[in-house]
Design a protein around this motif. Structure first.
Motif, PDB file in Angstrom:
ATOM      1  N   LEU A  17       0.823  -1.208   0.000  1.00  0.00           N
ATOM      2  CA  LEU A  17       0.000   0.000   0.000  1.00  0.00           C
ATOM      3  C   LEU A  17       0.860   1.262   0.000  1.00  0.00           C
ATOM      4  O   LEU A  17       0.584   2.212  -0.736  1.00  0.00           O
ATOM      5  N   CYS A  18       1.889   1.266   0.814  1.00  0.00           N
ATOM      6  CA  CYS A  18       2.785   2.426   0.840  1.00  0.00           C
ATOM      7  C   CYS A  18       3.510   2.583  -0.486  1.00  0.00           C
ATOM      8  O   CYS A  18       3.738   3.699  -0.953  1.00  0.00           O
ATOM      9  N   ASP A  19       3.871   1.471  -1.106  1.00  0.00           N
ATOM     10  CA  ASP A  19       4.551   1.502  -2.393  1.00  0.00           C
ATOM     11  C   ASP A  19       3.635   2.116  -3.454  1.00  0.00           C
ATOM     12  O   ASP A  19       4.082   2.882  -4.304  1.00  0.00           O
ATOM     13  N   VAL A  20       2.362   1.815  -3.403  1.00  0.00           N
ATOM     14  CA  VAL A  20       1.409   2.340  -4.379  1.00  0.00           C
ATOM     15  C   VAL A  20       1.125   3.822  -4.129  1.00  0.00           C
ATOM     16  O   VAL A  20       1.031   4.617  -5.066  1.00  0.00           O
ATOM     17  N   ILE A  21       1.006   4.203  -2.860  1.00  0.00           N
ATOM     18  CA  ILE A  21       0.623   5.572  -2.508  1.00  0.00           C
ATOM     19  C   ILE A  21       1.762   6.574  -2.706  1.00  0.00           C
ATOM     20  O   ILE A  21       1.537   7.686  -3.170  1.00  0.00           O
ATOM     21  N   LEU A  22       2.991   6.193  -2.359  1.00  0.00           N
ATOM     22  CA  LEU A  22       4.102   7.138  -2.402  1.00  0.00           C
ATOM     23  C   LEU A  22       4.493   7.494  -3.836  1.00  0.00           C
ATOM     24  O   LEU A  22       4.515   6.639  -4.719  1.00  0.00           O
ATOM     25  N   PRO A  23       4.844   8.770  -4.076  1.00  0.00           N
ATOM     26  CA  PRO A  23       5.293   9.166  -5.414  1.00  0.00           C
ATOM     27  C   PRO A  23       6.725   8.697  -5.669  1.00  0.00           C
ATOM     28  O   PRO A  23       7.445   8.320  -4.745  1.00  0.00           O
ATOM     29  N   GLU A  24       7.131   8.719  -6.916  1.00  0.00           N
ATOM     30  CA  GLU A  24       8.497   8.339  -7.284  1.00  0.00           C
ATOM     31  C   GLU A  24       9.476   9.308  -6.629  1.00  0.00           C
ATOM     32  O   GLU A  24       9.184  10.480  -6.455  1.00  0.00           O
TER      33      GLU A  24
END
Length: 146
Positions: A17-24
């Protein structure tokens, strides 16, 4: 075992979930690294517990474990001596001169020989300070003028 699996799955889902939410960017790299370390630690945790529990069951005989009474008595004695000197210093700061201060061996009777003039407020001050450091001791005060 079931609790461990749920923990690993929960952390993995939180990581995704954090991987999906955080921007590059740099922050994403650091968060992925932290979650990788956390997942690794959670996976390794049962092995560490097994290792320590296994060793303690084999290497240590529970009958051979006993408290080091001499050390404990020494520590309590040092603690009581420190408390006695603190009580004497606090009373001295309040203008009550301590001639002699003694604590019996069972620490249930504190005797204070005070070398000051007795005032109506003095006894309350002595009781308050002494009982703060020795709450279970009977406090005996002896007032003397000299």
């Amino acid at each position: 075992m079931g609790k461990w699996v749920v923990t690993v799955a929960g952390i993995a889902i939180l990581s995704v979930l954090c991987d999906v939410i955080l921007p590059e960017g740099q922050t994403r790299k650091y968060v992925k690294t932290v979650f990788g370390v956390v997942v690794s630690l959670v996976i390794i945790q049962p092995l560490v517990g097994l290792f320590y529990n296994g060793l303690s069951g084999i290497a240590v005989d529970n009958d051979s474990i006993y408290p080091q009474e001499q050390y404990l008595e020494s520590a309590v004695s040092r603690q009581n001596q420190y408390a006695l000197s603190t009580v004497a210093q606090l009373l001295d700061a309040k203008g009550i001169k301590v001639k002699n201060i003694q604590l019996n061996s069972t620490a249930d009777r504190l005797t204070l020989e005070l070398n000051s003039a007795y005032t109506s407020n003095s006894n309350a001050i002595v009781e308050q300070i002494a009982s703060a450091y020795f709450p279970y001791a009977e406090i005996v005060t002896v007032w003397s003028k000299s």
